[in-house]
Design a protein around this motif. Structure first.
Motif, PDB file in Angstrom:
ATOM      1  N   ALA A 141       2.012  12.692   6.439  1.00  0.00           N
ATOM      2  CA  ALA A 141       1.345  11.403   6.642  1.00  0.00           C
ATOM      3  C   ALA A 141       1.639  10.459   5.474  1.00  0.00           C
ATOM      4  CB  ALA A 141      -0.160  11.612   6.794  1.00  0.00           C
ATOM      5  N   GLN A 142       1.663  10.999   4.245  1.00  0.00           N
ATOM      6  CA  GLN A 142       1.967  10.159   3.083  1.00  0.00           C
ATOM      7  C   GLN A 142       3.407   9.651   3.139  1.00  0.00           C
ATOM      8  OE1 GLN A 142       0.990  12.708  -0.224  1.00  0.00           O
ATOM      9  NE2 GLN A 142      -1.145  12.018  -0.308  1.00  0.00           N
ATOM     10  N   LYS A 143       4.331  10.505   3.587  1.00  0.00           N
ATOM     11  CA  LYS A 143       5.733  10.070   3.704  1.00  0.00           C
ATOM     12  C   LYS A 143       5.860   8.947   4.724  1.00  0.00           C
ATOM     13  CE  LYS A 143       8.158  14.325   2.467  1.00  0.00           C
ATOM     14  NZ  LYS A 143       9.019  15.396   2.968  1.00  0.00           N
ATOM     15  N   LYS A 144       5.197   9.101   5.874  1.00  0.00           N
ATOM     16  CA  LYS A 144       5.273   8.071   6.922  1.00  0.00           C
ATOM     17  C   LYS A 144       4.658   6.771   6.423  1.00  0.00           C
ATOM     18  CE  LYS A 144       5.342  11.253  10.787  1.00  0.00           C
ATOM     19  NZ  LYS A 144       4.648  11.795  11.931  1.00  0.00           N
ATOM     20  N   LEU A 145       3.559   6.874   5.642  1.00  0.00           N
ATOM     21  CA  LEU A 145       2.927   5.674   5.117  1.00  0.00           C
ATOM     22  C   LEU A 145       3.854   4.978   4.119  1.00  0.00           C
ATOM     23  CD1 LEU A 145       0.325   3.981   5.051  1.00  0.00           C
ATOM     24  CD2 LEU A 145      -0.430   5.403   3.157  1.00  0.00           C
ATOM     25  N   CYS A 146       4.533   5.734   3.279  1.00  0.00           N
ATOM     26  CA  CYS A 146       5.482   5.152   2.312  1.00  0.00           C
ATOM     27  C   CYS A 146       6.633   4.457   3.039  1.00  0.00           C
ATOM     28  CB  CYS A 146       6.029   6.230   1.379  1.00  0.00           C
ATOM     29  SG  CYS A 146       4.840   6.760   0.147  1.00  0.00           S
ATOM     30  N   VAL A 147       7.129   5.059   4.131  1.00  0.00           N
ATOM     31  CA  VAL A 147       8.223   4.454   4.902  1.00  0.00           C
ATOM     32  C   VAL A 147       7.724   3.178   5.558  1.00  0.00           C
ATOM     33  CG1 VAL A 147       9.697   4.771   6.928  1.00  0.00           C
ATOM     34  CG2 VAL A 147       9.463   6.604   5.242  1.00  0.00           C
ATOM     35  N   ALA A 148       6.482   3.206   6.088  1.00  0.00           N
ATOM     36  CA  ALA A 148       5.937   2.040   6.769  1.00  0.00           C
ATOM     37  C   ALA A 148       5.702   0.891   5.778  1.00  0.00           C
ATOM     38  CB  ALA A 148       4.636   2.398   7.482  1.00  0.00           C
ATOM     39  N   LEU A 149       5.343   1.178   4.561  1.00  0.00           N
ATOM     40  CA  LEU A 149       5.063   0.147   3.571  1.00  0.00           C
ATOM     41  C   LEU A 149       6.271  -0.166   2.694  1.00  0.00           C
ATOM     42  CD1 LEU A 149       1.488   1.239   2.439  1.00  0.00           C
ATOM     43  CD2 LEU A 149       2.075  -0.611   3.990  1.00  0.00           C
ATOM     44  N   ASP A 150       7.384   0.413   2.960  1.00  0.00           N
ATOM     45  CA  ASP A 150       8.613   0.247   2.191  1.00  0.00           C
ATOM     46  C   ASP A 150       8.432   0.602   0.713  1.00  0.00           C
ATOM     47  OD1 ASP A 150      10.266  -0.455   4.273  1.00  0.00           O
ATOM     48  OD2 ASP A 150       9.783  -2.603   4.096  1.00  0.00           O
ATOM     49  N   LEU A 151       7.697   1.681   0.472  1.00  0.00           N
ATOM     50  CA  LEU A 151       7.510   2.191  -0.894  1.00  0.00           C
ATOM     51  C   LEU A 151       8.506   3.317  -1.125  1.00  0.00           C
ATOM     52  CD1 LEU A 151       3.605   2.368  -1.015  1.00  0.00           C
ATOM     53  CD2 LEU A 151       5.068   0.674  -2.101  1.00  0.00           C
ATOM     54  N   PRO A 152       8.932   3.518  -2.354  1.00  0.00           N
ATOM     55  CA  PRO A 152       9.885   4.612  -2.607  1.00  0.00           C
ATOM     56  C   PRO A 152       9.200   5.977  -2.438  1.00  0.00           C
ATOM     57  CG  PRO A 152       9.246   3.553  -4.666  1.00  0.00           C
ATOM     58  CD  PRO A 152       8.632   2.761  -3.553  1.00  0.00           C
ATOM     59  N   THR A 153       9.897   6.892  -1.871  1.00  0.00           N
ATOM     60  CA  THR A 153       9.368   8.248  -1.659  1.00  0.00           C
ATOM     61  C   THR A 153       9.970   9.169  -2.711  1.00  0.00           C
ATOM     62  OG1 THR A 153      11.128   8.808  -0.132  1.00  0.00           O
ATOM     63  CG2 THR A 153       9.102   7.901   0.820  1.00  0.00           C
ATOM     64  N   ALA A 154       9.513  10.393  -2.744  1.00  0.00           N
ATOM     65  CA  ALA A 154      10.020  11.377  -3.704  1.00  0.00           C
ATOM     66  C   ALA A 154      11.480  11.700  -3.392  1.00  0.00           C
ATOM     67  CB  ALA A 154       9.186  12.642  -3.648  1.00  0.00           C
ATOM     68  N   ASP A 155      11.849  11.653  -2.125  1.00  0.00           N
ATOM     69  CA  ASP A 155      13.252  11.921  -1.754  1.00  0.00           C
ATOM     70  C   ASP A 155      14.166  10.821  -2.280  1.00  0.00           C
ATOM     71  OD1 ASP A 155      12.406  14.174  -0.415  1.00  0.00           O
ATOM     72  OD2 ASP A 155      12.217  13.151   1.522  1.00  0.00           O
ATOM     73  N   ASP A 156      13.686   9.554  -2.223  1.00  0.00           N
ATOM     74  CA  ASP A 156      14.491   8.431  -2.726  1.00  0.00           C
ATOM     75  C   ASP A 156      14.679   8.517  -4.226  1.00  0.00           C
ATOM     76  OD1 ASP A 156      14.556   7.514  -0.157  1.00  0.00           O
ATOM     77  OD2 ASP A 156      12.939   6.055  -0.421  1.00  0.00           O
ATOM     78  N   ARG A 157      13.657   8.910  -4.926  1.00  0.00           N
ATOM     79  CA  ARG A 157      13.714   8.998  -6.390  1.00  0.00           C
ATOM     80  C   ARG A 157      14.698  10.083  -6.825  1.00  0.00           C
ATOM     81  NH1 ARG A 157       7.400   9.034  -7.208  1.00  0.00           N
ATOM     82  NH2 ARG A 157       6.968   6.948  -6.499  1.00  0.00           N
ATOM     83  N   SER A 158      14.694  11.214  -6.156  1.00  0.00           N
ATOM     84  CA  SER A 158      15.586  12.322  -6.561  1.00  0.00           C
ATOM     85  C   SER A 158      17.045  11.981  -6.230  1.00  0.00           C
ATOM     86  CB  SER A 158      15.168  13.623  -5.859  1.00  0.00           C
ATOM     87  OG  SER A 158      15.329  13.495  -4.455  1.00  0.00           O
ATOM     88  N   GLY A 159      17.285  11.136  -5.211  1.00  0.00           N
ATOM     89  CA  GLY A 159      18.651  10.734  -4.863  1.00  0.00           C
ATOM     90  C   GLY A 159      19.215   9.732  -5.849  1.00  0.00           C
ATOM     91  N   ASP A 160      18.355   8.887  -6.523  1.00  0.00           N
ATOM     92  CA  ASP A 160      18.822   7.892  -7.483  1.00  0.00           C
ATOM     93  C   ASP A 160      19.260   8.518  -8.799  1.00  0.00           C
ATOM     94  OD1 ASP A 160      18.324   5.941  -5.692  1.00  0.00           O
ATOM     95  OD2 ASP A 160      16.350   5.392  -6.512  1.00  0.00           O
ATOM     96  N   ALA A 161      18.732   9.610  -9.139  1.00  0.00           N
ATOM     97  CA  ALA A 161      18.995  10.219 -10.438  1.00  0.00           C
ATOM     98  C   ALA A 161      20.299  10.879 -10.459  1.00  0.00           C
ATOM     99  CB  ALA A 161      17.975  11.321 -10.737  1.00  0.00           C
TER     100      ALA A 161
END
Length: 161
Positions: A141-161
């Motif tokens: 539910a938190q992941k879906k909420l982050c996607v809906a609000l265009d907030l960075p998720t933990a998956d996005d952060r690990s891909g940037d590093a």
């Protein structure tokens, strides 16, 4: 008086010609042979605790119950070399054992300790699995909420590093 004291001290010092070990004299001042000092009847060599078997205890209890006249119980206790507290303790234990023997027995198979432990572990495992499912639902539910609000998720952060 001083003369009699000196003569008694001289008698104690072993001037009689025979050698006497120290501590082997009586209070009267006369010498005691070493064998007699060793065989003193008042000295117990090694005291040992008496142990009574169950049958001996029951026999002593039965005999104590037969002592109804005044003074007979005391004479019995002295003769056997036991204390009244021992008799009362044995009576309590026999009474408890008789009550336990006459108590109704539980029916069915005896519970197995390992089976009980296995059941407890299975219950704990089921409880933890339920908590894990709830935690996974919350994370989804938190992941879906982050996607809906265009907030960075933990998956996005690990891909940037």
């Amino acid at each position: 008086m001083a003369a009699s004291l000196k003569s008694s001290l001289n008698g104690l010092s072993g001037s009689s010609g025979e050698t006497v070990a120290e501590g082997a004299r009586r209070a009267t001042g006369e010498a005691v042979s070493p064998e007699a000092a060793r065989l003193d009847p008042e000295v117990v060599a090694i005291a040992r605790r008496r142990k009574f078997s169950e049958s001996e205890k029951r026999l002593l209890l039965a005999e104590a119950e037969r002592c109804k006249q005044a003074g007979t119980l005391g004479a019995f206790l002295r003769r056997e070399g036991i204390y009244s507290s021992m008799i009362s303790t044995w009576r309590k234990k026999v009474g408890g054992a008789d009550r336990a023997a006459l108590a109704p027995k539980k029916r069915g198979p005896r519970p197995d300790g390992s089976a009980r432990q296995i059941q407890e572990l299975e219950r704990a495992n089921a409880r933890l699995r339920h908590k894990l499912e709830r935690a996974e639902l919350i994370i989804d539910a938190q992941k879906k909420l982050c996607v809906a609000l265009d907030l960075p998720t933990a998956d996005d952060r690990s891909g940037d590093a």
